[in-house]
Structures are given as structure tokens and as C-alpha cells.
Design a protein around this motif. Sequence first.
Motif, PDB file in Angstrom:
ATOM      1  N   TRP A   1     -15.732 -13.096 -22.493  1.00  0.00           N
ATOM      2  CA  TRP A   1     -17.102 -12.740 -22.802  1.00  0.00           C
ATOM      3  C   TRP A   1     -17.310 -12.895 -24.300  1.00  0.00           C
ATOM      4  N   ILE A   2     -18.322 -13.652 -24.696  1.00  0.00           N
ATOM      5  CA  ILE A   2     -18.629 -13.896 -26.108  1.00  0.00           C
ATOM      6  C   ILE A   2     -20.016 -13.345 -26.404  1.00  0.00           C
ATOM      7  N   HIS A   3     -20.063 -12.475 -27.387  1.00  0.00           N
ATOM      8  CA  HIS A   3     -21.346 -11.901 -27.807  1.00  0.00           C
ATOM      9  C   HIS A   3     -22.020 -12.871 -28.781  1.00  0.00           C
ATOM     10  N   SER A   4     -23.147 -13.458 -28.371  1.00  0.00           N
ATOM     11  CA  SER A   4     -23.799 -14.475 -29.206  1.00  0.00           C
ATOM     12  C   SER A   4     -24.871 -13.908 -30.125  1.00  0.00           C
ATOM     13  N   GLY A   5     -25.379 -12.740 -29.821  1.00  0.00           N
ATOM     14  CA  GLY A   5     -26.407 -12.167 -30.674  1.00  0.00           C
ATOM     15  C   GLY A   5     -27.140 -11.048 -29.973  1.00  0.00           C
ATOM     16  N   LYS A   6     -28.157 -10.519 -30.638  1.00  0.00           N
ATOM     17  CA  LYS A   6     -28.931  -9.416 -30.090  1.00  0.00           C
ATOM     18  C   LYS A   6     -30.394  -9.605 -30.453  1.00  0.00           C
ATOM     19  N   PHE A   7     -31.290  -9.339 -29.498  1.00  0.00           N
ATOM     20  CA  PHE A   7     -32.732  -9.464 -29.715  1.00  0.00           C
ATOM     21  C   PHE A   7     -33.406  -8.221 -29.159  1.00  0.00           C
ATOM     22  N   ASN A   8     -34.225  -7.582 -29.951  1.00  0.00           N
ATOM     23  CA  ASN A   8     -35.013  -6.414 -29.532  1.00  0.00           C
ATOM     24  C   ASN A   8     -36.473  -6.687 -29.850  1.00  0.00           C
ATOM     25  N   ALA A   9     -37.365  -6.286 -28.942  1.00  0.00           N
ATOM     26  CA  ALA A   9     -38.799  -6.456 -29.183  1.00  0.00           C
ATOM     27  C   ALA A   9     -39.566  -5.303 -28.543  1.00  0.00           C
ATOM     28  N   ASN A  10     -40.660  -4.940 -29.167  1.00  0.00           N
ATOM     29  CA  ASN A  10     -41.577  -3.937 -28.632  1.00  0.00           C
ATOM     30  C   ASN A  10     -42.985  -4.482 -28.733  1.00  0.00           C
ATOM     31  N   VAL A  11     -43.779  -4.274 -27.691  1.00  0.00           N
ATOM     32  CA  VAL A  11     -45.176  -4.698 -27.684  1.00  0.00           C
ATOM     33  C   VAL A  11     -46.016  -3.482 -27.317  1.00  0.00           C
ATOM     34  N   TYR A  12     -47.018  -3.206 -28.154  1.00  0.00           N
ATOM     35  CA  TYR A  12     -47.933  -2.104 -27.919  1.00  0.00           C
ATOM     36  C   TYR A  12     -49.345  -2.684 -27.910  1.00  0.00           C
ATOM     37  N   GLY A  13     -50.163  -2.244 -26.985  1.00  0.00           N
ATOM     38  CA  GLY A  13     -51.516  -2.777 -26.921  1.00  0.00           C
ATOM     39  C   GLY A  13     -52.506  -1.765 -26.396  1.00  0.00           C
ATOM     40  N   ILE A  14     -53.760  -2.014 -26.725  1.00  0.00           N
ATOM     41  CA  ILE A  14     -54.850  -1.174 -26.225  1.00  0.00           C
ATOM     42  C   ILE A  14     -56.044  -2.082 -25.963  1.00  0.00           C
ATOM     43  N   ASN A  15     -56.767  -1.780 -24.898  1.00  0.00           N
ATOM     44  CA  ASN A  15     -57.937  -2.563 -24.505  1.00  0.00           C
ATOM     45  C   ASN A  15     -59.086  -1.587 -24.266  1.00  0.00           C
ATOM     46  N   LEU A  16     -60.263  -1.954 -24.745  1.00  0.00           N
ATOM     47  CA  LEU A  16     -61.437  -1.102 -24.607  1.00  0.00           C
ATOM     48  C   LEU A  16     -62.604  -1.950 -24.131  1.00  0.00           C
ATOM     49  N   ILE A  17     -63.304  -1.476 -23.108  1.00  0.00           N
ATOM     50  CA  ILE A  17     -64.491  -2.162 -22.592  1.00  0.00           C
ATOM     51  C   ILE A  17     -65.642  -1.156 -22.563  1.00  0.00           C
ATOM     52  N   LEU A  18     -66.758  -1.560 -23.178  1.00  0.00           N
ATOM     53  CA  LEU A  18     -67.944  -0.701 -23.221  1.00  0.00           C
ATOM     54  C   LEU A  18     -69.150  -1.449 -22.686  1.00  0.00           C
ATOM     55  N   THR A  19     -69.977  -0.746 -21.933  1.00  0.00           N
ATOM     56  CA  THR A  19     -71.267  -1.270 -21.498  1.00  0.00           C
ATOM     57  C   THR A  19     -72.305  -0.194 -21.802  1.00  0.00           C
ATOM     58  N   PRO A  20     -72.701  -0.078 -23.086  1.00  0.00           N
ATOM     59  CA  PRO A  20     -73.577   1.032 -23.469  1.00  0.00           C
ATOM     60  C   PRO A  20     -75.008   0.904 -22.955  1.00  0.00           C
ATOM     61  N   PHE A  21     -75.468  -0.331 -22.756  1.00  0.00           N
ATOM     62  CA  PHE A  21     -76.819  -0.568 -22.269  1.00  0.00           C
ATOM     63  C   PHE A  21     -76.744  -1.577 -21.135  1.00  0.00           C
ATOM     64  N   THR A  22     -77.817  -1.684 -20.385  1.00  0.00           N
ATOM     65  CA  THR A  22     -77.829  -2.553 -19.212  1.00  0.00           C
ATOM     66  C   THR A  22     -77.469  -3.996 -19.527  1.00  0.00           C
ATOM     67  N   ARG A  23     -77.973  -4.548 -20.603  1.00  0.00           N
ATOM     68  CA  ARG A  23     -77.770  -5.965 -20.903  1.00  0.00           C
ATOM     69  C   ARG A  23     -76.598  -6.241 -21.859  1.00  0.00           C
ATOM     70  N   TRP A  24     -75.958  -5.211 -22.391  1.00  0.00           N
ATOM     71  CA  TRP A  24     -74.907  -5.378 -23.390  1.00  0.00           C
ATOM     72  C   TRP A  24     -73.533  -5.101 -22.805  1.00  0.00           C
ATOM     73  N   SER A  25     -72.557  -5.871 -23.263  1.00  0.00           N
ATOM     74  CA  SER A  25     -71.169  -5.634 -22.881  1.00  0.00           C
ATOM     75  C   SER A  25     -70.281  -5.929 -24.093  1.00  0.00           C
ATOM     76  N   PHE A  26     -69.355  -5.026 -24.377  1.00  0.00           N
ATOM     77  CA  PHE A  26     -68.419  -5.190 -25.494  1.00  0.00           C
ATOM     78  C   PHE A  26     -67.003  -4.991 -24.972  1.00  0.00           C
ATOM     79  N   SER A  27     -66.078  -5.782 -25.489  1.00  0.00           N
ATOM     80  CA  SER A  27     -64.671  -5.569 -25.157  1.00  0.00           C
ATOM     81  C   SER A  27     -63.830  -5.875 -26.387  1.00  0.00           C
ATOM     82  N   SER A  28     -62.698  -5.199 -26.463  1.00  0.00           N
ATOM     83  CA  SER A  28     -61.813  -5.396 -27.597  1.00  0.00           C
ATOM     84  C   SER A  28     -60.383  -5.137 -27.158  1.00  0.00           C
ATOM     85  N   THR A  29     -59.470  -5.906 -27.718  1.00  0.00           N
ATOM     86  CA  THR A  29     -58.047  -5.750 -27.441  1.00  0.00           C
ATOM     87  C   THR A  29     -57.289  -5.812 -28.759  1.00  0.00           C
TER      88      THR A  29
END
Length: 148
Positions: A1-29
Amino acid sequence: WIHSGKFNANVYGINLILTPFTRWSFSSTFNYYDSRSRSADNVASIVSYRGEIYSLLANATYMLSTNTDLTASYSFSRADYAQNNFAAGLPLGIDYDLHAVQGGIARRFRRATVNVQYAFYQYMEPSSHGFNDYTAHAVFTTLNLRWP
């Protein structure tokens, strides 16, 4: 067994969707990504790799009528993976900022939809000393047909 290396990663995310009025839509990530890698054979010229990426996407849609939509979006991405290793060897990695702004109109007909968009892009990469930097404009037009 040969150890070739190590990789660590973390991903954090947030998503927001708003429809404050009948004709409007907003989203963000928003996402944040950090990672680290290390080779089993790291030498002074190739150091351990560590960096981060931030990205944001924001969209707005306004329904002008039942058949017409106006859209706008903004996208931003920043990477910080540059290696400051000039003294000992290879200056690897990448550092960049990318901005994109788009606006458009879509019109629906009985059996077709027409979409026209304008986009502006700006990319800056200090790790390449500006060699890969660019500013771009784009116009996109699409026609979707629906068959019976």
C-alpha cells in the motif's frame, strides 16, 4: 500500500427564493468551497495546496404581462489558490475574480418563445499578471418552437 497524498474539501451553500409581489421573483445562491491537498512526496519546490472559492448568483424576474418576462442576473466568483513560492521553486495555483451581469426579455407566443439577452463579463487573474484578463460583451437570442 502506497500513500500518494491527501485531499480534503468542504462546501457550504445557501439558497434563498423570494416572491414578495405577484409579478416579482428573486433568487440568490451563495457557496463557499475550501480545499487542501498534500502530496506524499512534497518537496520545497511544490508546497501543499490550499485555497478557497466564493461564488454568488442573484436573479430577478419581473412578469411584464402574462406572455412577457424581464430578467436580470449577477454572478460573481473569486478563487484564492495562488501559491507564493517564488523563492523555493514553482509559483503554482490560481487567483481570479469573475463578474457577469445579464439582462433580457422573453416573449411567449402560441407555439414559440423568443428570448433576447445581453451579457457583460469581466475576468481578472492577478496570478497570471493580467495575461488572462478579459472583458466581454455578448448577445444571446433563442427561438423555441413547440410542435403540436
